[in-house]
Design a protein around this motif. Structure first.
Motif, PDB file in Angstrom:
ATOM      1  N   LEU A  18       0.854  -1.179   0.000  1.00  0.00           N
ATOM      2  CA  LEU A  18       0.000   0.000   0.000  1.00  0.00           C
ATOM      3  C   LEU A  18       0.891   1.230   0.000  1.00  0.00           C
ATOM      4  N   ARG A  19       0.351   2.324  -0.528  1.00  0.00           N
ATOM      5  CA  ARG A  19       1.059   3.596  -0.487  1.00  0.00           C
ATOM      6  C   ARG A  19       0.151   4.623   0.169  1.00  0.00           C
ATOM      7  N   LEU A  20       0.592   5.147   1.293  1.00  0.00           N
ATOM      8  CA  LEU A  20      -0.153   6.185   1.995  1.00  0.00           C
ATOM      9  C   LEU A  20       0.364   7.556   1.587  1.00  0.00           C
ATOM     10  N   SER A  21      -0.548   8.499   1.495  1.00  0.00           N
ATOM     11  CA  SER A  21      -0.182   9.878   1.174  1.00  0.00           C
ATOM     12  C   SER A  21      -0.725  10.813   2.236  1.00  0.00           C
ATOM     13  N   CYS A  22       0.007  11.876   2.470  1.00  0.00           N
ATOM     14  CA  CYS A  22      -0.395  12.903   3.434  1.00  0.00           C
ATOM     15  C   CYS A  22      -0.231  14.250   2.745  1.00  0.00           C
ATOM     16  N   VAL A  23      -1.353  14.906   2.494  1.00  0.00           N
ATOM     17  CA  VAL A  23      -1.316  16.200   1.829  1.00  0.00           C
ATOM     18  C   VAL A  23      -1.370  17.308   2.870  1.00  0.00           C
ATOM     19  N   SER A  33       9.334  18.749   9.588  1.00  0.00           N
ATOM     20  CA  SER A  33       9.638  17.331   9.545  1.00  0.00           C
ATOM     21  C   SER A  33       8.311  16.587   9.486  1.00  0.00           C
ATOM     22  N   MET A  34       8.286  15.477   8.772  1.00  0.00           N
ATOM     23  CA  MET A  34       7.057  14.713   8.594  1.00  0.00           C
ATOM     24  C   MET A  34       7.257  13.303   9.137  1.00  0.00           C
ATOM     25  N   SER A  35       6.218  12.780   9.758  1.00  0.00           N
ATOM     26  CA  SER A  35       6.305  11.452  10.354  1.00  0.00           C
ATOM     27  C   SER A  35       5.017  10.688  10.124  1.00  0.00           C
ATOM     28  N   TRP A  36       5.137   9.389  10.174  1.00  0.00           N
ATOM     29  CA  TRP A  36       3.981   8.492  10.171  1.00  0.00           C
ATOM     30  C   TRP A  36       3.995   7.696  11.473  1.00  0.00           C
ATOM     31  N   TYR A  37       2.842   7.667  12.139  1.00  0.00           N
ATOM     32  CA  TYR A  37       2.627   6.879  13.335  1.00  0.00           C
ATOM     33  C   TYR A  37       1.502   5.883  13.053  1.00  0.00           C
ATOM     34  N   ARG A  38       1.426   4.868  13.886  1.00  0.00           N
ATOM     35  CA  ARG A  38       0.293   3.960  13.783  1.00  0.00           C
ATOM     36  C   ARG A  38      -0.199   3.575  15.174  1.00  0.00           C
ATOM     37  N   GLN A  39      -1.485   3.293  15.215  1.00  0.00           N
ATOM     38  CA  GLN A  39      -2.137   2.869  16.451  1.00  0.00           C
ATOM     39  C   GLN A  39      -2.892   1.586  16.165  1.00  0.00           C
ATOM     40  N   ALA A  40      -2.438   0.509  16.770  1.00  0.00           N
ATOM     41  CA  ALA A  40      -3.132  -0.768  16.626  1.00  0.00           C
ATOM     42  C   ALA A  40      -3.950  -1.023  17.885  1.00  0.00           C
ATOM     43  N   TYR A  94      -1.337   7.558  11.100  1.00  0.00           N
ATOM     44  CA  TYR A  94      -1.496   8.999  11.223  1.00  0.00           C
ATOM     45  C   TYR A  94      -0.258   9.710  10.688  1.00  0.00           C
ATOM     46  N   CYS A  95      -0.488  10.806  10.034  1.00  0.00           N
ATOM     47  CA  CYS A  95       0.582  11.667   9.565  1.00  0.00           C
ATOM     48  C   CYS A  95       0.754  12.812  10.572  1.00  0.00           C
ATOM     49  N   LYS A  96       1.994  13.153  10.858  1.00  0.00           N
ATOM     50  CA  LYS A  96       2.285  14.274  11.737  1.00  0.00           C
ATOM     51  C   LYS A  96       3.282  15.214  11.091  1.00  0.00           C
ATOM     52  N   ALA A  97       3.017  16.490  11.220  1.00  0.00           N
ATOM     53  CA  ALA A  97       3.954  17.525  10.764  1.00  0.00           C
ATOM     54  C   ALA A  97       4.465  18.272  11.985  1.00  0.00           C
ATOM     55  N   SER A 104       6.010  22.828  17.030  1.00  0.00           N
ATOM     56  CA  SER A 104       4.551  22.710  16.962  1.00  0.00           C
ATOM     57  C   SER A 104       4.198  21.485  16.133  1.00  0.00           C
ATOM     58  N   ASP A 105       3.260  20.682  16.633  1.00  0.00           N
ATOM     59  CA  ASP A 105       2.843  19.457  15.970  1.00  0.00           C
ATOM     60  C   ASP A 105       1.426  19.575  15.430  1.00  0.00           C
ATOM     61  N   TYR A 106       1.227  18.988  14.262  1.00  0.00           N
ATOM     62  CA  TYR A 106      -0.095  18.923  13.629  1.00  0.00           C
ATOM     63  C   TYR A 106      -0.320  17.487  13.180  1.00  0.00           C
ATOM     64  N   TRP A 107      -1.554  17.034  13.348  1.00  0.00           N
ATOM     65  CA  TRP A 107      -1.891  15.645  13.045  1.00  0.00           C
ATOM     66  C   TRP A 107      -3.012  15.559  12.027  1.00  0.00           C
ATOM     67  N   GLY A 108      -2.961  14.493  11.224  1.00  0.00           N
ATOM     68  CA  GLY A 108      -4.065  14.192  10.346  1.00  0.00           C
ATOM     69  C   GLY A 108      -5.107  13.358  11.073  1.00  0.00           C
ATOM     70  N   GLN A 109      -6.154  13.005  10.346  1.00  0.00           N
ATOM     71  CA  GLN A 109      -7.276  12.288  10.958  1.00  0.00           C
ATOM     72  C   GLN A 109      -7.056  10.781  10.984  1.00  0.00           C
ATOM     73  N   GLY A 110      -6.073  10.300  10.236  1.00  0.00           N
ATOM     74  CA  GLY A 110      -5.764   8.879  10.226  1.00  0.00           C
ATOM     75  C   GLY A 110      -6.408   8.144   9.072  1.00  0.00           C
ATOM     76  N   THR A 111      -5.753   7.066   8.668  1.00  0.00           N
ATOM     77  CA  THR A 111      -6.292   6.191   7.627  1.00  0.00           C
ATOM     78  C   THR A 111      -6.069   4.738   8.067  1.00  0.00           C
ATOM     79  N   GLN A 112      -7.097   3.924   7.897  1.00  0.00           N
ATOM     80  CA  GLN A 112      -7.050   2.547   8.380  1.00  0.00           C
ATOM     81  C   GLN A 112      -6.313   1.650   7.392  1.00  0.00           C
ATOM     82  N   VAL A 113      -5.389   0.860   7.928  1.00  0.00           N
ATOM     83  CA  VAL A 113      -4.699  -0.172   7.161  1.00  0.00           C
ATOM     84  C   VAL A 113      -4.989  -1.510   7.822  1.00  0.00           C
TER      85      VAL A 113
END
Length: 117
Positions: A18-23, A33-40, A94-97, A104-113
Motif C-alpha cells: 500500500l502507499r499512503l499519502s499525506c497532503v 519534519s514529517m512522520s507516520w505513526y500507527r495505532q493498533a 497517522y501523519c504528523k507535521a 509545533s505538531d499537527y496531526w491528520g485524521q488517520g487512515t485505516q490499514v
C-alpha cells in the motif's frame, strides 16, 4: 493553519503493498519534519517512519527494509510506501507535521490499514 489529510489505506493481503499519502495544507511545508505513526488495537501509539526537512529518514526496526518514507516539497506531500505487509502492520496510520523551529505538531485524521487474508 496547517491541515493534514491522509489517504491510501485499505484492506490488503499479507505480502501485499500500500502507499499512503499525506497532503499538507498551509505554508512553509519545507520547514516541517514529517512522520507516520500507527495505532493498533491494544498497542502503544508507535512511530513508524520520519523524514526531516533535509530528507534524512528514520524507521522503526519493525518496518526497516519494507517501508519507505518520502516527501515532495513541490506538492506538499509526504508518502509512505509499505511493502511486504504483515498482519502486525494493521492499525490506523497517522501523519504528523512538526515545525522544527517551534516544535509545533499537527496531526491528520488517520487512515485505516488492515492486513488480513
Amino acid at each position: 493553519q496547517v491541515q493534514l489529510v491522509e489517504s491510501g489505506g485499505g484492506l490488503v493481503q499479507p505480502g501485499g503493498s500500500l502507499r499512503l499519502s499525506c497532503v499538507f495544507s498551509g505554508s512553509s511545508f519545507s520547514s516541517y519534519s514529517m512522520s507516520w505513526y500507527r495505532q493498533a488495537p491494544g498497542k502503544e501509539h508507535e512511530l513508524v517512519a520520519s523524514i526531516t526537512r533535509f530528507g534524512v529518514t528514520d524507521y522503526a526496526d519493525s518496518v526497516k527494509g519494507r517501508f519507505r518514507i518520502s516527501r515532495d516539497n513541490a506538492k506538499k506531500t509526504a508518502s509512505l510506501q509499505m511493502n511486504a505487509l504483515k498482519p502486525d502492520d494493521t492499525g490506523v496510520y497517522y501523519c504528523k507535521a512538526r515545525r522544527d523551529t517551534t516544535q509545533s505538531d499537527y496531526w491528520g485524521q488517520g487512515t485505516q490499514v488492515t492486513v488480513s487474508s
